[in-house]
Scaffold this active site. Structure first.
Site, short mmCIF file in Angstrom:
data_model
loop_
_atom_site.label_atom_id
_atom_site.label_comp_id
_atom_site.label_asym_id
_atom_site.label_seq_id
_atom_site.Cartn_x
_atom_site.Cartn_y
_atom_site.Cartn_z
N ASP A 11 0.86 -1.18 0.00
CA ASP A 11 0.00 0.00 0.00
C ASP A 11 0.89 1.23 0.00
OD1 ASP A 11 -2.27 -1.56 0.10
OD2 ASP A 11 -2.50 -1.41 2.27
N ASP A 130 -13.55 -4.76 -2.24
CA ASP A 130 -13.51 -4.56 -0.80
C ASP A 130 -14.88 -4.93 -0.25
OD1 ASP A 130 -10.89 -3.68 -0.68
OD2 ASP A 130 -11.43 -1.59 -1.01
#
Length: 259
Positions: A11, A130
């Site tokens: 990330d 997600d």
């Protein structure tokens, strides 16, 4: 039988490697390019890069990071975050990525999946999902709902239905991330992973929750995933890529070894 893949996830925020829990409390933990090189040399099968704030901040892609990574590693890597057009996809691929990952943009405009697949081939298009467990309802019959912007916005879209839709639109792979498990290191959401993997014919990457190599083996056996995405357990040096693959092999999982 195809080898199961081990895929470190990096990330990136403001050009730096970062990690949080359930997409919150992110702290900078290193340089993404150097970390990518180390994981490549350690035997990672692929890498995934997410610019975790590009979509929510409405800004462009981290092409400078993509270009620098492509010069350092020689395994496939995918890039997500801030990609919302075919032109964005082209720019990322030209910068050196093998795959592009769309998440929020695909939910808002599903045509981006079919357009990307037509332009570059399904093998280049990964759809990130997600997902949050919300319980069974008429609107969410699977009990799992799609969320976007790092889990901050619920979409009223059933995860199982969305997985089937993205496959039909031409996605070549799904990365299924449990918001509930993300960063908690308590194990993948196996019910979710297996449900999605059994509903589609394209590969599914399990994401969110890896705390040890046993969890990874569970994801590709019980969860029926094609790959296990990992972050915290390797970022903080708790396990090496070799540790993970050796343990998975002892559990009877076929993995690619370079040693």
């Amino acid at each position: 039988m195809l080898s199961k893949r081990v895929i470190p996830c990096l990330d990136v925020r403001d050009g730096k490697l970062t990690k949080g829990i359930k997409f919150q409390g992110n702290v900078d933990i290193g340089d993404p390019v150097e970390t990518a090189r180390l994981y490549y040399e350690a035997g990672a099968d692929e890498l995934v890069f997410y610019d975790i704030t590009a979509s929510s901040e409405g800004r462009g892609i981290m092409l400078d990071v993509v270009d620098r990574v492509a010069r350092e590693i020689f395994i496939p890597f995918s890039v997500g975050g801030g990609i919302s057009t075919v032109e964005d996809m082209r720019a990322v691929l030209l910068a050196g990525a093998e795959k592009i990952s769309v998440n929020s943009a695909a939910v808002k405009n599903p045509d981006i999946i079919s357009l990307g697949a037509a332009a570059f081939g399904s093998q280049c298009v990964v759809v990130g999902m997600d997902v949050k467990h919300v319980g069974v309802s008429e609107q969410i019959p699977s009990g799992y709902e799609i969320v976007i912007h790092g889990g901050r916005k619920a979409m009223g879209l059933d995860a199982l239905e969305w997985a089937r839709t993205v496959e039909a639109l031409g996605a070549g792979e799904i990365c299924c991330n449990s918001i509930d498990a993300d960063g908690a290191k308590t194990g993948y959401e196996l019910t979710l992973t297996r449900m999605i993997a059994e509903a589609v014919t394209i590969p599914v990457i399990a994401s969110g929750g890896a705390g040890n190599p046993d969890h990874m083996a569970d994801a590709v056996t019980t969860g029926k995933a094609s790959a296990a995405l990992i972050a915290s357990i390797v970022h903080y040096g708790e396990y090496s890529i070799k540790d993970c693959k050796d343990h998975m092999a002892k559990r009877g999982v076929k993995v690619r070894n370079i040693w």
